[in-house]
Design an enzyme around this catalytic site. Structure first.
Site, PDB file in Angstrom:
ATOM      1  N   ASP A  49       0.929  -1.305   0.126  1.00 22.05           N
ATOM      2  CA  ASP A  49       0.055   0.037   0.130  1.00 22.05           C
ATOM      3  C   ASP A  49       1.042   0.851  -0.082  1.00 22.05           C
ATOM      4  OD1 ASP A  49      -1.704  -1.872   0.966  1.00 22.05           O
ATOM      5  OD2 ASP A  49      -1.991  -1.076   2.512  1.00 22.05           O
ATOM      6  N   GLU A 231     -10.482  -2.211   4.628  1.00 26.65           N
ATOM      7  CA  GLU A 231      -9.826  -1.553   5.112  1.00 26.65           C
ATOM      8  C   GLU A 231      -8.853  -0.532   3.717  1.00 26.65           C
ATOM      9  OE1 GLU A 231      -6.371  -5.745   4.838  1.00 26.65           O
ATOM     10  OE2 GLU A 231      -7.028  -4.847   3.101  1.00 26.65           O
TER      11      GLU A 231
HETATM   12  C1  FRU Z   1      -3.835  -3.369   2.407  1.00 27.36           C
HETATM   13  C2  FRU Z   1      -3.243  -4.051   4.009  1.00 27.36           C
HETATM   14  C3  FRU Z   1      -3.404  -3.485   5.292  1.00 27.36           C
HETATM   15  C4  FRU Z   1      -2.421  -3.099   5.936  1.00 27.36           C
HETATM   16  C5  FRU Z   1      -1.739  -3.476   4.858  1.00 27.36           C
HETATM   17  C6  FRU Z   1       0.002  -4.372   5.457  1.00 27.36           C
HETATM   18  O1  FRU Z   1      -3.330  -4.178   1.429  1.00 27.36           O
HETATM   19  O2  FRU Z   1      -3.441  -5.516   4.334  1.00 27.36           O
HETATM   20  O3  FRU Z   1      -4.897  -3.299   6.080  1.00 27.36           O
HETATM   21  O4  FRU Z   1      -2.286  -2.508   6.627  1.00 27.36           O
HETATM   22  O5  FRU Z   1      -1.557  -4.205   3.995  1.00 27.36           O
HETATM   23  O6  FRU Z   1       0.807  -4.298   4.874  1.00 27.36           O
END
Ligand code: FRU
Length: 496
Positions: A49, A231
């Site tokens: 992300d 998320e």
């Molecule tokens: C989304 C996610 C978020 C988390 C991160 C962990 O892709 O799953 O919810 O904070 O990636 O790398």
């Protein structure tokens, strides 16, 4: 029967060995032939992300989920890069490392202009990161409260960071998925708002100082897509073409996207500083492709600019860890300006490639069908689309074909024969997006070695997909009735 089995075995073995050869070629090259020219990638190893996107003193900051020791997901850090135009990027040292409270998961960053935290001064406001701690020991031990929110600040334009001494600032109330805070200063209420993903819904909090948080409301348990965990939310106001201001909430979901796996939905409605009220119950998608996830928008873009700028992670949890790149894994989408448009009384979130991208491309040249393309990074513009069906194919001498087509009510991207797909069964697929009931007259297709981003009518419908051709697509063919032009990429700087 016996023969057909043998024949099948020979054909199958033949395919399998070609795939093996292709994959071993890629392991020696590290997959560099797939490294995009004008999309952001980490210099090495794993990225997911985008995080902490904030504009400050002439720089767009892009932090990102990063595991510097491997090309698969692992203990999360915040990698860091800056750019003055969201196109040319400078890599900076890792900003946030895991600590005794856990890995550093996704979150946001803001400039504390009014020094509500006391971390900075009026002359030198702090850049404050608000992120999720994920405690791997708690997670492994079967606890439920292993995700909580922490903050850190920088007084030198994000170059060095101090974690707040009394972290966490928002402890876990006993919920397994409790993460990805996006924070903004709510001018009308004189307070900070935090939007947080909580398993199958959103929590909204307020704070005077980024340290003390009060739960204001919950949203979403009975609305929207729920095929997976929620998320990476975002919340901001946009004004449509008629001057109507509305609030837009982005919520990523995994799995449960329209093409399987990860995707980002959005809601349009009202936010009174405490409660978000959606205008309707329609589930809408920011992007209909398989490969635009966890995207959020930049904070603190100056009012004189006024744009709402977005960028997503160009992959999908279905296969992100096994795509055939080895030195690095994952790129971001191109940056996009989000706009709200009301069409026949219904709001649509438009994603328009940012104007800065224009500097990338050389003059557009009209091309006939069957023409050779001398570049592996380019933009295709299609104008004057016919009312009936339209099909455009990018192909190479290996008979790999990426098909982009329109019929009266759908945009279709077919990557079933577009290149390597053996790393994950679900990758080889045809992706479809519904089109609004208005005349479709324009397509823009951004191709960058291993990705294609299709924008219909200035981003009213968007579809982003990865593709892994074993050699660059070098031929463009299309059905009659439209004008097609190609603009090759000039130069981009991204030091690795
Ligand atoms: C989304 C996610 C978020 C988390 C991160 C962990 O892709 O799953 O919810 O904070 O990636 O790398």
């Amino acid at each position: 029967m016996k023969y057909s089995t043998i024949l099948f075995a020979i054909i199958f073995y033949g395919c399998a060995s070609t795939i093996k050869q292709e994959e071993s070629l890629q392991s020696t090259s590290g997959g560099e032939e797939y490294r995009p020219v004008y999309h952001f990638t980490p210099s090495g190893n794993w990225m997911n992300d985008p995080n902490g996107m904030v504009y400050f003193k002439g720089e767009y900051h892009l932090f990102y989920q990063h595991y510097p020791d491997s090309n698969v997901w692992g203990p999360m850090h915040w990698g860091h890069a800056v750019s003055t135009d969201m196109v040319n990027w400078e890599h900076l040292p890792i900003a946030l490392y895991p600590d005794s409270l856990g890995y550093i998961f996704s979150g946001s960053a803001v400039i504390d202009w009014q020094n509500t935290t006391g971390f900075g001064t009026a002359d030198n406001p702090a850049m404050v990161a608000i992120y999720t701690y994920h405690d791997p020991v708690g997670a492994d031990s079967g606890a439920v409260d292993f995700q909580y929110q922490g903050i850190a600040y920088s007084l030198d334009k994000g170059r060095s960071w101090t974690k707040y001494k009394n972290n966490p600032v928002l402890p876990n109330p006993g919920i397994i998925d409790f993460r990805d805070p996006k924070v903004f200063w709510n001018e009308s209420f004189g307070q900070w708002t935090m939007i947080l993903a909580v398993k199958d819904h959103i929590n909204l909090y307020s704070s005077p100082n980024l340290v003390d948080w009060t739960l204001e409301s919950e949203f979403g348990q009975t609305i929207g897509a729920h095929g997976g965990v929620w998320e990476c939310p975002d919340l901001f106001q946009l004004t449509d073409q008629n001057g109507l201001a509305q609030w837009v909430m982005l919520v990523s979901i995994n799995p449960g996207g329209p093409q399987g796996g990860s995707a980002t939905q959005y809601f349009v409605g009202d936010f009174d500083g405490s409660v978000f009220t959606p205008a309707d119950t329609v589930t809408r998608w920011v992007d209909h492709g398989a490969d635009n996830y966890a995207g959020v928008t930049w904070s603190d873009v100056p009012q004189s600019d006024g744009r709402r700028l977005f960028l997503g992670w160009m992959s999908n949890w279905q296969y992100a860890n096994v795509v055939p790149t080895y030195n690095w894994r994952s790129a971001m989408t191109i940056p996009r300006e989000l706009k709200l448009k009301t069409i026949e009384g219904k709001p649509i979130l438009q994603s328009v490639p940012v104007a800065e991208l224009e500097t990338l491309f050389g003059d557009i040249q009209l091309v006939g069908s069957g023409v050779k393309i001398g570049a592996d990074a380019f933009r295709v513009d299609v104008y004057g689309l016919p009312d009936k069906d339209f099909e455009l194919v990018l192909s190479n001498a290996k008979a790999e074909r990426l098909v982009i087509a329109l019929n009266s009510n759908e945009l279709i991207v077919d990557r079933t024969a577009a290149g390597i797909s053996s790393f994950e069964k679900a990758f080889s697929a045809v992706h479809r997006a519904p089109l609004p009931a208005v005349g479709i007259d324009r397509l823009q297709i951004y191709v960058d070695r291993a990705s294609v981003e299709v924008f219909v009518n200035d981003g009213q419908v968007v579809l982003t997909d990865l593709v892994f051709p074993t050699e660059p697509y070098n031929t463009i063919t299309y059905s009659n009735g439209a004008k097609v032009g190609i603009a090759p990429v000039k130069t981009v700087s991204q030091e690795l």
